[in-house]
Scaffold this motif. Structure first.
Motif, PDB file in Angstrom:
ATOM      1  N   GLY A 116    -102.415-102.695  63.712  1.00  0.00           N
ATOM      2  CA  GLY A 116    -102.890-102.531  65.082  1.00  0.00           C
ATOM      3  C   GLY A 116    -101.984-101.549  65.804  1.00  0.00           C
ATOM      4  N   GLN A 117    -102.049-101.586  67.117  1.00  0.00           N
ATOM      5  CA  GLN A 117    -101.244-100.635  67.883  1.00  0.00           C
ATOM      6  C   GLN A 117     -99.749-100.887  67.695  1.00  0.00           C
ATOM      7  OE1 GLN A 117    -102.529 -97.931  69.404  1.00  0.00           O
ATOM      8  NE2 GLN A 117    -100.362 -97.343  69.492  1.00  0.00           N
ATOM      9  N   HIS A 118     -99.357-102.145  67.546  1.00  0.00           N
ATOM     10  CA  HIS A 118     -97.936-102.457  67.326  1.00  0.00           C
ATOM     11  C   HIS A 118     -97.412-101.748  66.078  1.00  0.00           C
ATOM     12  CE1 HIS A 118     -94.209-104.736  66.978  1.00  0.00           C
ATOM     13  NE2 HIS A 118     -94.558-105.107  65.760  1.00  0.00           N
ATOM     14  N   ARG A 162     -98.711 -99.090  64.616  1.00  0.00           N
ATOM     15  CA  ARG A 162     -98.714 -97.629  64.835  1.00  0.00           C
ATOM     16  C   ARG A 162     -97.524 -97.205  65.690  1.00  0.00           C
ATOM     17  NH1 ARG A 162    -104.350 -98.634  64.345  1.00  0.00           N
ATOM     18  NH2 ARG A 162    -104.559 -99.360  66.491  1.00  0.00           N
ATOM     19  N   ASP A 163     -97.147 -98.045  66.637  1.00  0.00           N
ATOM     20  CA  ASP A 163     -95.964 -97.742  67.460  1.00  0.00           C
ATOM     21  C   ASP A 163     -94.686 -97.763  66.618  1.00  0.00           C
ATOM     22  OD1 ASP A 163     -97.569 -97.493  69.685  1.00  0.00           O
ATOM     23  OD2 ASP A 163     -97.133 -99.500  70.465  1.00  0.00           O
ATOM     24  N   GLN A 189     -94.549 -94.580  64.844  1.00  0.00           N
ATOM     25  CA  GLN A 189     -94.191 -93.512  65.778  1.00  0.00           C
ATOM     26  C   GLN A 189     -92.684 -93.470  66.012  1.00  0.00           C
ATOM     27  OE1 GLN A 189     -96.822 -91.449  67.166  1.00  0.00           O
ATOM     28  NE2 GLN A 189     -95.003 -90.192  67.405  1.00  0.00           N
TER      29      GLN A 189
END
Length: 477
Positions: free
Chosen positions: A225-227, A229-230, A233
């Protein structure tokens, strides 16, 4: 400051494919692909690279995402002492995802391919309530009617084997990497069972000439999820599909590869004729343990697994059910002390860096409960013991499938059979025996009057008092 990312420690241009893998999800990329990446880094096995493949629309989206980054996968190990990221280069291509699987069949027909491996989920093997291949499933019936343009992975495997047989080429080995008891046997039954519907001669040839080794796989790998992907990053990687995982990994295999195999024993894979023992230990203690903590935690609105383990009631419930009702029925495992394995599992569940969700652990209970929980339930009953913790767990699963938590929050659909489960859970609120009558999960257990009485009491209590109170009452007793 951007942190260091480990890159493939070998020249990827020297790799040639030897494996087609169907189902390039997070687990495969954090497990089999990592082992091969390690082997290639030793300068060995460069003719065993992976061609990715899939038979579902989601596979096409994964193919597009990976193709944009030269089929490299980001794998981030979430150790409490620090995160470590690496780019895995073991996959050298991803086949087009097509309705008739033409590209997949052609690739598997290539003599360079000596292993076809799969991660198609526990529910993807077309088995019935007895754990046997179901030849009446609509997908299987459709493939039998069009064997040269099949839609399932097993139909594609059969078509490729048929091509190789006609060309007098040795068959490839078919290797399941899914969490299933006897996953090699289950895969063999699916391939042979489908063949028997349209070509008995081909079915006989597969029985006698194709190897289906059993294996046990293990690594906790949350959904992306976004977590996640962060996190990627933070390593300077703009990756839409990074994989996060725990540091621990394990792979146990039967050494049954007539067409050859990579030297995976050099990178930590255990080859043994006793896979069934490792498998029973893992499926009952780890996968069963996931279920034990998942449903009460979800009903108590606990979102993350490590938060569940930090809750004294949930952690104590897990430990008591494991020690009293699961461990006594786990057979001996070579070079393994079972209580120590449980301690390892509890520490893995408690890893705060994983950020795994209880919702993921609750997923697909209709396929997982018969494999991970019901066997322990049966073993206790066969010895004259009423496993009250496992019965309470079944009641908590039923309550979860009603579709709300104890606080009234809505539970979004979380099972391929969600509508049927929800309907049955609603009927079970006034008639608890209706839940145990689900033969595809519980088989003939609905005929056990003592079990029905215990389940009825447990479900009524969960409805009256809530999960938290019932955990407290169980532990006090």
């Amino acid at each position: 400051m951007t942190r260091t990312v480990a890159l493939p420690a070998y020249d990827r241009s020297t790799l040639t494919p030897g494996i087609v893998h169907i189902g390039v999800g997070n687990f495969h990329r954090a497990h089999q692909a990592v082992y091969l990446d390690d082997l290639f880094a030793l300068g060995e096995g460069h003719d065993w690279a992976i061609l990715g493949a899939g038979v579902r629309p989601t596979d096409a989206r994964m193919r597009e995402a990976l193709a944009a980054q030269d089929n490299l996968s980001t794998v981030i190990e979430l150790d409490p002492s620090g995160h470590r990221a690496r780019r895995i280069g073991a996959m050298v291509g991803f086949l087009p995802v097509e309705a008739d699987n033409a590209a997949l069949i052609e690739a598997m027909s290539d003599p360079r391919i000596r292993i076809v491996s799969l991660t198609v989920t526990e529910g993807g093997y077309y088995v019935d309530s007895r754990g046997e291949f179901d030849p009446t499933h609509p997908d299987i019936v459709a493939d039998a009617a069009r064997p040269q343009a099949p839609a399932t992975a097993f139909g594609a495997i059969l078509a490729a084997l048929q091509h190789r047989r006609a060309a007098h080429l040795a068959p490839f080995t078919v290797m399941s990497c899914d969490n299933l008891p006897g996953n090699g046997h289950v895969t063999r039954n699916a391939v042979v069972g489908l063949a028997e519907l349209f070509d008995a001669d081909l079915a006989g040839w597969v029985k006698h000439h194709v190897a289906f080794p059993n294996g046990m796989v293990d690594r906790i790998t949350p959904a992306t999820g976004q977590h996640e992907r962060d996190l990627a990053q933070g390593f300077g990687l703009s990756d839409p599909v990074p994989v996060t995982c725990e540091p621990f990994r394990q792979w146990v295999l039967e050494d049954n590869f007539p067409a050859g195999r990579p030297a995976l024993e050099k990178v930590g894979v255990t080859f043994t004729p006793h896979v069934h023992a490792y498998e029973a230990m893992k499926i009952r203690i780890l996968n069963g343990g996931h279920a034990v903590i998942a449903y009460p935690s979800a009903l108590m609105d606990i979102e993350l697994v490590h938060q569940a383990m930090a809750n004294p009631l949930v952690a104590a419930f897990l430990h008591k059910v494991e020690v009293d009702e699961i461990l006594p029925h786990v057979p001996p495992v070579p070079d393994t002390h079972i209580p120590d394995y449980l301690t390892l599992i509890e520490s893995r569940f408690a890893n705060p860096e994983i950020a795994d969700t209880t919702r993921r652990l609750c997923l697909d209970g209709s396929n997982r409960q018969p494999k991970f929980i019901v066997p322990s339930l049966r073993d206790n009953l066969a010895r004259g013991v009423m496993p009250k913790g496992l019965v309470l767990l079944s009641a908590l699963w039923c309550r979860y499938c009603f579709g709300t938590t104890d606080s009234g929050l809505v539970v979004e659909p979380n099972d391929p059979n969600w509508a049927a489960l929800q309907d049955r859970a609603r009927r079970a609120r006034t008639n608890p025996a209706a839940w145990l009558a689900m033969a595809e999960v519980y088989g003939d257990l609905a005929g056990n009057a003592a079990l029905v009485a215990e389940f009825t009491s447990a479900l009524n209590a969960v409805w009256a008092n809530g999960a938290e109170t019932e955990l407290r009452r169980f532990l006090a007793a």
